[in-house]
Enzyme design. Structure first.
Site, short mmCIF file in Angstrom:
data_model
loop_
_atom_site.label_atom_id
_atom_site.label_comp_id
_atom_site.label_asym_id
_atom_site.label_seq_id
_atom_site.Cartn_x
_atom_site.Cartn_y
_atom_site.Cartn_z
N MET A 10 10.26 -4.38 5.39
CA MET A 10 9.78 -3.15 6.04
C MET A 10 8.52 -2.62 5.37
O MET A 10 8.52 -1.55 4.80
CB MET A 10 10.89 -2.09 6.01
CG MET A 10 12.16 -2.53 6.73
SD MET A 10 13.59 -1.49 6.37
CE MET A 10 14.06 -2.07 4.74
N THR A 83 10.92 0.26 0.75
CA THR A 83 10.12 1.05 1.69
C THR A 83 10.33 2.51 1.35
O THR A 83 11.44 2.91 0.95
CB THR A 83 10.56 0.80 3.14
OG1 THR A 83 10.11 1.89 3.97
CG2 THR A 83 12.06 0.71 3.28
N ASN A 84 9.28 3.31 1.48
CA ASN A 84 9.43 4.76 1.29
C ASN A 84 10.07 5.42 2.50
O ASN A 84 11.01 6.20 2.38
CB ASN A 84 8.06 5.40 1.03
CG ASN A 84 7.54 5.15 -0.37
OD1 ASN A 84 7.82 5.89 -1.29
ND2 ASN A 84 6.75 4.10 -0.52
N THR A 85 9.56 5.09 3.70
CA THR A 85 10.00 5.79 4.91
C THR A 85 11.50 5.69 5.14
O THR A 85 12.14 6.67 5.52
CB THR A 85 9.24 5.23 6.14
OG1 THR A 85 7.85 5.50 5.99
CG2 THR A 85 9.74 5.87 7.42
N CYS A 197 3.72 4.94 0.58
CA CYS A 197 4.05 3.86 1.50
C CYS A 197 3.84 2.58 0.73
O CYS A 197 2.80 2.42 0.07
CB CYS A 197 3.18 3.91 2.75
SG CYS A 197 3.42 2.49 3.84
N GLU A 199 2.97 -0.28 1.41
CA GLU A 199 1.83 -1.14 1.76
C GLU A 199 0.48 -0.60 1.27
O GLU A 199 -0.50 -1.34 1.22
CB GLU A 199 1.73 -1.33 3.28
CG GLU A 199 2.74 -2.28 3.88
CD GLU A 199 4.09 -1.63 4.12
OE1 GLU A 199 5.08 -2.36 4.24
OE2 GLU A 199 4.13 -0.38 4.17
#
Length: 231
Positions: A10, A83-85, A197, A199
């Site tokens: 993700m 993943t942060n979200t 995030c 990425e």
């Protein structure tokens, strides 16, 4: 050495960064041919992303809880959600398994406070920048003041993450756009900026700006290594 569980995909671009960072750090600490013991479950991000933008977070929680169970069944002794979200559904994942889950915001906040910083800018998806599950945790649990970009900048950051970074596309004009947003956060009083995030660190590095950056991917990965190598 304990086995680290990774819940990834993700996107898979940032999961690669986790895998590399964890193994590099284990080898740096233990030497020789040592590498990390890892159990990885990687999901199809297209499905997760569609539910995110539809606001169907309960469906994402169900998918990730089942994946977390698979990681635990594979022998993992802790879980890292890469993943942060998707820490938005942290509670649902945590309650689905019996092993500890290392929260990315907690690890980052500890580092921020260790450095004596009290006010940070936050970059990430619109979900992370606008909803309370992440910035609210920084404020309420750690007493860190959080500044987010303006509306148009939030949209720009969100689009670059999904349309470019999650696909492995690195563009100089997007780097420059991010650096402008970072500078704006600094001018709003942020002492540092959290790359919230996983990425973003593919696009922006500390060498690109004088504003202190906190790479959540690297911080989270090192926290997992600390757990794995603790007595």
């Amino acid at each position: 050495m304990k086995t680290i569980g990774l819940l990834g995909g993700m996107s898979w671009e940032s999961t690669v960064s986790y895998y590399s960072a964890i193994n590099r750090e284990v080898n740096a600490r233990l030497g020789g041919l040592h590498s990390a013991k890892i159990c990885l479950q990687s999901v199809d991000f297209s499905i997760i992303e569609s539910y995110q933008h539809a606001g169907e977070w309960d469906r994402t929680a169900a998918i990730l809880a089942e994946s977390a169970k698979a990681v635990e069944a594979g022998g993992a002794e802790c879980l890292v959600i890469c993943t942060n979200t998707m820490h938005k559904v942290f509670a649902e994942i945590e309650t689905a398994i019996s092993i500890p889950v290392i929260h990315i915001a907690d690890a980052t906040a500890a580092k921020v406070l260790d450095d004596g910083i009290k006010r940070v800018g936050l970059l990430g998806t619109r979900f992370t920048m606008e909803q309370d599950f992440y910035k609210g945790r920084l404020v309420e649990k750690f007493g860190i003041d959080v500044v987010v970009p303006k509306e148009d900048e939030r949209q720009l950051v969100h689009e670059i993450i999904y349309d470019e970074l999650c696909k492995g596309l690195i563009k100089q004009e997007s780097r420059e756009a991010f650096l402008t947003v970072i500078a704006d956060l600094y001018h709003q009083g942020a002492e540092a900026v959290i790359l919230g995030c996983t990425e973003i660190s593919l696009l922006v590095e500390q060498t690109d700006t004088d504003v202190p950056l906190y790479d959540t991917t690297a911080i989270h990965a090192l926290e997992a290594v600390d757990f794995a190598l603790a007595e």
